[in-house]
Design a protein around this motif. Sequence first.
Motif, PDB file in Angstrom:
ATOM      1  N   ASP A   1       0.741  -1.150   0.071  1.00  0.00           N
ATOM      2  CA  ASP A   1       0.172  -0.034   0.157  1.00  0.00           C
ATOM      3  C   ASP A   1       0.755   1.145  -0.106  1.00  0.00           C
ATOM      4  N   SER A   2       1.971   1.547   0.644  1.00  0.00           N
ATOM      5  CA  SER A   2       2.844   2.520   0.717  1.00  0.00           C
ATOM      6  C   SER A   2       3.685   2.704  -0.465  1.00  0.00           C
ATOM      7  N   LYS A   3       4.016   1.514  -1.150  1.00  0.00           N
ATOM      8  CA  LYS A   3       5.013   1.509  -2.356  1.00  0.00           C
ATOM      9  C   LYS A   3       4.851   2.847  -3.409  1.00  0.00           C
ATOM     10  N   PRO A   4       3.615   2.934  -3.774  1.00  0.00           N
ATOM     11  CA  PRO A   4       3.369   3.900  -4.733  1.00  0.00           C
ATOM     12  C   PRO A   4       3.539   5.370  -4.290  1.00  0.00           C
ATOM     13  N   PHE A   5       3.461   5.466  -2.945  1.00  0.00           N
ATOM     14  CA  PHE A   5       3.729   6.737  -2.357  1.00  0.00           C
ATOM     15  C   PHE A   5       5.031   7.210  -2.099  1.00  0.00           C
ATOM     16  N   LEU A   6       6.013   6.283  -2.093  1.00  0.00           N
ATOM     17  CA  LEU A   6       7.329   6.273  -1.604  1.00  0.00           C
ATOM     18  C   LEU A   6       8.294   6.274  -2.950  1.00  0.00           C
ATOM     19  N   GLU A   7       7.621   6.399  -4.057  1.00  0.00           N
ATOM     20  CA  GLU A   7       8.595   6.491  -5.249  1.00  0.00           C
ATOM     21  C   GLU A   7       9.432   7.581  -5.211  1.00  0.00           C
ATOM     22  N   GLU A   8      10.948   7.530  -5.488  1.00  0.00           N
ATOM     23  CA  GLU A   8      11.912   8.695  -5.225  1.00  0.00           C
ATOM     24  C   GLU A   8      12.026   9.434  -4.101  1.00  0.00           C
ATOM     25  N   ALA A   9      11.590   8.607  -2.705  1.00  0.00           N
ATOM     26  CA  ALA A   9      11.492   9.302  -1.395  1.00  0.00           C
ATOM     27  C   ALA A   9      12.977   9.230  -1.186  1.00  0.00           C
ATOM     28  N   GLU A  10      13.388  10.180  -0.112  1.00  0.00           N
ATOM     29  CA  GLU A  10      14.815  10.162   0.270  1.00  0.00           C
ATOM     30  C   GLU A  10      14.926  10.249   1.806  1.00  0.00           C
ATOM     31  N   ILE A  11      15.757   9.445   2.257  1.00  0.00           N
ATOM     32  CA  ILE A  11      15.836   9.200   3.849  1.00  0.00           C
ATOM     33  C   ILE A  11      17.125   9.869   4.237  1.00  0.00           C
ATOM     34  N   ASP A  12      17.385  10.763   5.074  1.00  0.00           N
ATOM     35  CA  ASP A  12      18.809  11.376   5.489  1.00  0.00           C
ATOM     36  C   ASP A  12      18.626  11.569   6.904  1.00  0.00           C
ATOM     37  N   PHE A  13      19.841  11.566   7.549  1.00  0.00           N
ATOM     38  CA  PHE A  13      20.263  11.780   8.957  1.00  0.00           C
ATOM     39  C   PHE A  13      21.089  12.990   8.841  1.00  0.00           C
ATOM     40  N   THR A  14      20.472  14.286   9.558  1.00  0.00           N
ATOM     41  CA  THR A  14      21.282  15.271   9.577  1.00  0.00           C
ATOM     42  C   THR A  14      21.652  15.463  11.242  1.00  0.00           C
ATOM     43  N   THR A  15      22.777  16.556  11.126  1.00  0.00           N
ATOM     44  CA  THR A  15      22.934  16.935  12.791  1.00  0.00           C
ATOM     45  C   THR A  15      23.167  18.405  12.389  1.00  0.00           C
ATOM     46  N   ASP A  16      22.704  19.305  13.329  1.00  0.00           N
ATOM     47  CA  ASP A  16      22.902  20.740  13.405  1.00  0.00           C
ATOM     48  C   ASP A  16      22.949  21.281  14.922  1.00  0.00           C
ATOM     49  N   GLN A  17      22.989  22.295  15.099  1.00  0.00           N
ATOM     50  CA  GLN A  17      23.070  22.964  16.467  1.00  0.00           C
ATOM     51  C   GLN A  17      21.867  22.653  17.384  1.00  0.00           C
ATOM     52  N   MET A  18      20.638  22.264  16.732  1.00  0.00           N
ATOM     53  CA  MET A  18      19.428  21.780  17.680  1.00  0.00           C
ATOM     54  C   MET A  18      19.599  20.231  17.833  1.00  0.00           C
ATOM     55  N   GLY A  19      20.528  19.498  17.421  1.00  0.00           N
ATOM     56  CA  GLY A  19      20.597  18.031  17.512  1.00  0.00           C
ATOM     57  C   GLY A  19      20.764  17.379  16.328  1.00  0.00           C
ATOM     58  N   SER A  20      20.123  16.199  16.099  1.00  0.00           N
ATOM     59  CA  SER A  20      20.264  15.173  15.271  1.00  0.00           C
ATOM     60  C   SER A  20      18.749  14.937  14.887  1.00  0.00           C
TER      61      SER A  20
END
Length: 95
Positions: A68-87
Amino acid sequence: MITISETAQQHFVKLLGQQAEGTNIRVFVINPGTASAECGVSYCPADAIEPEDLELKFEHFSAYIDADSKPFLEEAEIDFTTDQMGSQLTLKAPN
């Protein structure tokens, strides 16, 4: 289908190292196709994998996506970032 940045992959490997062997991740959409749709990532133990799930293999783990989720996640991007507010883990899916 889904891009998971190197930093996000390292984050997942660290988290999965604290889980039972054979645990991977699941990427999903709650209320897909609606204005209240939300993307999420959770642990996916081996006994939670469904035959119709799409498996995306990465170097140290797999990401599973339900049908059910597959069509809505085409070209999705997952990232993990860290900045002054945390990660934080971010998931961007196209509109």
